[in-house]
Scaffold this active site. Structure first.
Site, PDB file in Angstrom:
ATOM      1  N   TYR A  33      95.251 -39.557 -30.142  1.00  0.00           N
ATOM      2  CA  TYR A  33      94.142 -40.219 -29.457  1.00  0.00           C
ATOM      3  C   TYR A  33      93.771 -41.510 -30.158  1.00  0.00           C
ATOM      4  CZ  TYR A  33      90.629 -38.685 -32.941  1.00  0.00           C
ATOM      5  OH  TYR A  33      89.905 -38.494 -34.090  1.00  0.00           O
ATOM      6  N   ARG A  52      97.982 -48.814 -33.922  1.00  0.00           N
ATOM      7  CA  ARG A  52      97.966 -47.448 -34.471  1.00  0.00           C
ATOM      8  C   ARG A  52      98.367 -46.426 -33.402  1.00  0.00           C
ATOM      9  NH1 ARG A  52      92.574 -45.627 -37.240  1.00  0.00           N
ATOM     10  NH2 ARG A  52      91.937 -45.465 -35.056  1.00  0.00           N
ATOM     11  N   ARG A 100     105.067 -22.924 -21.810  1.00  0.00           N
ATOM     12  CA  ARG A 100     104.731 -22.836 -23.235  1.00  0.00           C
ATOM     13  C   ARG A 100     105.922 -22.410 -24.083  1.00  0.00           C
ATOM     14  NH1 ARG A 100     102.966 -19.725 -27.332  1.00  0.00           N
ATOM     15  NH2 ARG A 100     101.430 -20.651 -28.734  1.00  0.00           N
ATOM     16  N   HIS A 102     107.250 -23.636 -28.282  1.00  0.00           N
ATOM     17  CA  HIS A 102     106.903 -24.560 -29.365  1.00  0.00           C
ATOM     18  C   HIS A 102     107.777 -25.811 -29.399  1.00  0.00           C
ATOM     19  CE1 HIS A 102     104.642 -21.080 -30.593  1.00  0.00           C
ATOM     20  NE2 HIS A 102     104.131 -21.717 -31.623  1.00  0.00           N
ATOM     21  N   LYS A 149      96.985 -40.054 -35.904  1.00  0.00           N
ATOM     22  CA  LYS A 149      95.689 -39.744 -35.271  1.00  0.00           C
ATOM     23  C   LYS A 149      95.886 -38.683 -34.189  1.00  0.00           C
ATOM     24  CE  LYS A 149      91.472 -42.161 -33.792  1.00  0.00           C
ATOM     25  NZ  LYS A 149      90.527 -41.577 -34.731  1.00  0.00           N
ATOM     26  N   LEU A 207      93.383 -41.136 -42.541  1.00  0.00           N
ATOM     27  CA  LEU A 207      93.649 -41.971 -41.375  1.00  0.00           C
ATOM     28  C   LEU A 207      93.501 -43.430 -41.816  1.00  0.00           C
ATOM     29  CD1 LEU A 207      94.184 -41.791 -38.286  1.00  0.00           C
ATOM     30  CD2 LEU A 207      91.797 -42.439 -38.032  1.00  0.00           C
TER      31      LEU A 207
HETATM   32  N1  PDD Z   1      87.275 -41.431 -35.912  1.00  0.00           N
HETATM   33  N2  PDD Z   1      89.060 -41.083 -40.622  1.00  0.00           N
HETATM   34  C1  PDD Z   1      89.040 -40.171 -39.638  1.00  0.00           C
HETATM   35  C2  PDD Z   1      89.419 -38.765 -39.951  1.00  0.00           C
HETATM   36  C3  PDD Z   1      88.668 -40.553 -38.340  1.00  0.00           C
HETATM   37  O1  PDD Z   1      88.663 -39.654 -37.340  1.00  0.00           O
HETATM   38  C4  PDD Z   1      88.281 -41.908 -38.085  1.00  0.00           C
HETATM   39  C5  PDD Z   1      87.903 -42.381 -36.710  1.00  0.00           C
HETATM   40  C6  PDD Z   1      88.311 -42.817 -39.163  1.00  0.00           C
HETATM   41  C7  PDD Z   1      87.968 -44.267 -38.984  1.00  0.00           C
HETATM   42  O2  PDD Z   1      88.985 -44.953 -38.275  1.00  0.00           O
HETATM   43  P1  PDD Z   1      88.661 -46.225 -37.374  1.00  0.00           P
HETATM   44  O3  PDD Z   1      87.992 -47.222 -38.264  1.00  0.00           O
HETATM   45  O4  PDD Z   1      89.990 -46.702 -36.911  1.00  0.00           O
HETATM   46  O5  PDD Z   1      87.761 -45.759 -36.269  1.00  0.00           O
HETATM   47  C8  PDD Z   1      88.714 -42.366 -40.404  1.00  0.00           C
HETATM   48  C9  PDD Z   1      87.025 -41.737 -34.523  1.00  0.00           C
HETATM   49  C10 PDD Z   1      86.028 -42.805 -34.338  1.00  0.00           C
HETATM   50  C11 PDD Z   1      86.708 -40.451 -33.778  1.00  0.00           C
HETATM   51  O6  PDD Z   1      87.374 -39.461 -34.065  1.00  0.00           O
HETATM   52  O7  PDD Z   1      85.844 -40.451 -32.900  1.00  0.00           O
END
Ligand code: PDD
Length: 282
Positions: A33, A52, A100, A102, A149, A207
């Protein structure tokens, strides 16, 4: 007002926007996402988030179903239909719908694309930043590829809930060496006693926040030294300042860690300056 979502080529009222029970995002969290902040109708750090998104898909070998221009068309239409000038855009791409099993499904399986947009009040976020927030610490119980992500967020969800139940806004996750990795949905920063900004190196344990890299550039332009390295909870508790960054919080000062005040317990001037520098550059 009816909210509209985008699912696999169609704009639908959100209550009717459904995915199949055999979607691999639902079955296996086999999905990635992205989240963009929207201010005055514009996506913040748009290209960083697209970059990303492409990297996350490539790491999981999910075919990217759209070009950047294709995503941008959908985003523009969602912002229009949902009358969003300030808020968020959420995008999820899963490996698609398949019986389903894996192992990866047949190569022709179409990825599922879901997008939503919602309004947020920028003044409410600014008020929160003016006060600063409390964080607690929790063991980091996530997998070894937090740089991707994915929607596999259960440890993050549990840590955030623990924070809320403790009256805090965020949980900082701590690795086995006692070093902070990041927050449950934000990157973690301190300003140490020497006046150096410290944030963990962008390895597989965090992340690679898009806001984090923009703030690194802004901080350097403002003349701050930035060190990318791990820091311990003790170092953070005795730091001059602490703050978090993300697309949803921008830069938000942290005023206490596990109940111990950071600095004098009020938002630090560097965190405030970096937030302003970020928002002014829009
Ligand atoms: N979260 N670390 C984690 C685990 C995150 O989920 C996020 C972002 C960040 C910050 O990344 P960025 O600056 O690219 O938003 C760091 C988003 C906002 C969410 O899950 O809603």
């Amino acid at each position: 007002m009816t909210r509209f979502a985008y699912v696999n080529g169609r704009y639908l009222p959100q209550d009717e926007a459904l995915i199949h029970i055999e979607d691999r995002g639902f079955q296996f969290a086999d999905a990635i996402y992205e989240v963009w902040s929207v201010r005055s109708g514009e996506l913040l750090d748009a290209d960083g988030h697209f970059g990303r998104l492409e990297r996350s898909l490539a790491e999981l070998r999910i075919t990217n179903p759209k070009s950047r221009a294709g995503y941008r068309l959908v985003i523009a239409e969602l912002l229009r239909r949902n009358r969003v000038r300030d808020g968020l855009v959420y995008l999820q791409v899963s490996r698609g719908r398949a019986r389903r099993d894996h192992a990866f499904p047949a190569a022709q399986t179409r990825p599922t694309v879901v997008m939503t947009a919602k309004r947020l009040d920028p003044a409410a976020a600014d008020r929160r930043a003016d006060h600063g927030v409390a964080v607690i610490t929790r063991p980091d119980q996530r997998w070894a590829r937090c740089d991707i992500k994915t929607v596999n967020l259960l440890p993050n969800v549990l840590a955030k809930q623990a924070a809320i139940e403790a009256g805090a806004a965020e949980a900082w996750l701590v690795d086995e060496a006692g070093k902070v990795t990041e927050g449950s949905s934000t990157n973690a920063w301190i300003l140490n006693a020497e006046g150096v900004l410290v944030t963990r190196q962008a390895d597989h344990a965090i992340l690679h926040g898009i806001t984090r890299s923009t703030i690194m550039n802004r901080a350097a332009a403002l003349g701050y030294r930035v060190e990318e390295r791990a820091f311990s909870v003790e170092e953070a508790q005795t730091a001059r300042e602490a703050f978090m960054t993300s697309a949803t919080t921008f830069v938000t000062a942290i005023t206490s860690i596990d109940g111990r005040p950071v600095g004098n317990g009020a938002p630090g001037s560097v965190a405030i300056a970096l937030r302003e520098a970020y928002l002014e550059s829009l």
